[in-house]
Design a protein around this motif. Sequence first.
Motif, mmCIF file in Angstrom:
data_model
loop_
_atom_site.group_PDB
_atom_site.id
_atom_site.type_symbol
_atom_site.label_atom_id
_atom_site.label_comp_id
_atom_site.label_asym_id
_atom_site.label_seq_id
_atom_site.Cartn_x
_atom_site.Cartn_y
_atom_site.Cartn_z
ATOM 1 N N GLU A 63 20.850 -14.385 -8.187
ATOM 2 C CA GLU A 63 19.978 -14.894 -7.134
ATOM 3 C C GLU A 63 18.788 -13.967 -6.895
ATOM 4 N N SER A 120 18.155 -11.162 -3.998
ATOM 5 C CA SER A 120 19.422 -10.574 -3.553
ATOM 6 C C SER A 120 19.448 -9.090 -3.881
ATOM 7 N N ILE A 136 30.109 -11.873 -6.428
ATOM 8 C CA ILE A 136 28.697 -11.494 -6.380
ATOM 9 C C ILE A 136 28.172 -11.296 -7.802
ATOM 10 N N ASP A 195 26.281 -5.970 -0.449
ATOM 11 C CA ASP A 195 26.449 -7.169 0.367
ATOM 12 C C ASP A 195 27.860 -7.357 0.904
#
Length: 408
Positions: free
Chosen positions: A25, A28, A21, A367
């Motif tokens: 992005e 996100s 991760i 996430d």
Amino acid sequence: MGDTRANSEALGAAPHLSPVITCREHGSFAHGVMAKRHPELIGRVRGAFPYGPRQHRALDELLDEILHGVVEPLGRECPDREFWSKHGAAHFGRSWFDAPFLWAESYFYRRLLGAVGYFTDGPWQGIDPFAPFKRAELRGETVEEELRSLDGLADVPAEARGEALLQASLWGNRADLGFSGGDASTPGEAVPALVADDSAALWALLPPGSPGTVAVIADNAGRELIPDLVLIDHLLARGRAARVVLHVKPAPYYVSDATTADVVDCVRRLCEAPGQAGEIGARIWAAMGDGRLDVRTHPFFCAPLPYEQMPEDLRAEFDAAAVTILKGDLNHRRLVGDRLWPPTTPFAALTDHFPGAVASLRTLKSDVAVGLSPSALERLDASGRAWRTSGTHASVQVRRRRAQRATP
């Protein structure tokens, strides 16, 4: 490759690595932390103390570097420069948003402490920049209500009391749940708030009359640490642990992470309270005095590294424990790896590296999600909610010692 992964996961073997991760992005969770949460935190820290011009300049420079510049190494005068050079060389000279999320978050807090003079000889050395936030929470009315609610558990049978205290520890940083042991779901919640529940397996590792040592790796101070201490008192008082070692951070970290000073503040807060809370505080104070509760720290707890890379002294300590309980989202990410794993990836497969039995008590705030059943994942995704990052869901996940695992 998909079939190979499915077969390996079904057998509980280590899965193929999923993407790390990053903050790259847009939209996100990680990008939001770096682009919005960290700049806002710099502003909050700036306003929490009457810092001088040097601190203000350093905070301005850090903010500009994050939003518009590239990651800069520590100065030559910093005693931990060699460590960060070793574990961050690949990220220096690049955008903060391109670095792994786990590393970037950790380095941000190191740089923030450096900006306010925490490590530098002078009047601000050792001054926790997050202390005002922690103390305000600890002295708030919500904590007062939660401490009073302990009186309602005084006559509850031990097993039910233990389960209520476990739930309070799990949900300790939720604003709407204290020691009630009640339903943690929000009104209208379409899916169960507990996405994985190995509570029974955890209690099985802590039978009454256990002579073993339990390690607890703390997460937040204040409203989360108090329930952790109350749960620790229950383990000691009910003979489910002969001794508990509470591991905290060696320096302020991630805004509210617990240090030794925070443990002392929480114990004092308990001792000052009337009723059950005060009695629990007195027992904890006594347990610290006679060694049944030992508070420790280690530089690794402020390192940007997964638990798979823990040093040998910690590995030996956790191997000797009856179980190591990890609290919170950051510890969970460091335990399983901060990657975009398929949520059905077995928890046991990703924690096989851990030296002893391990339990993760976590409110979901990132996430990373693993160890979910296909049916649970389907329900969660169908809800249309940000269940991974909203803090409305939680998990209790346990992996026993290798020798204790059932034969497939």
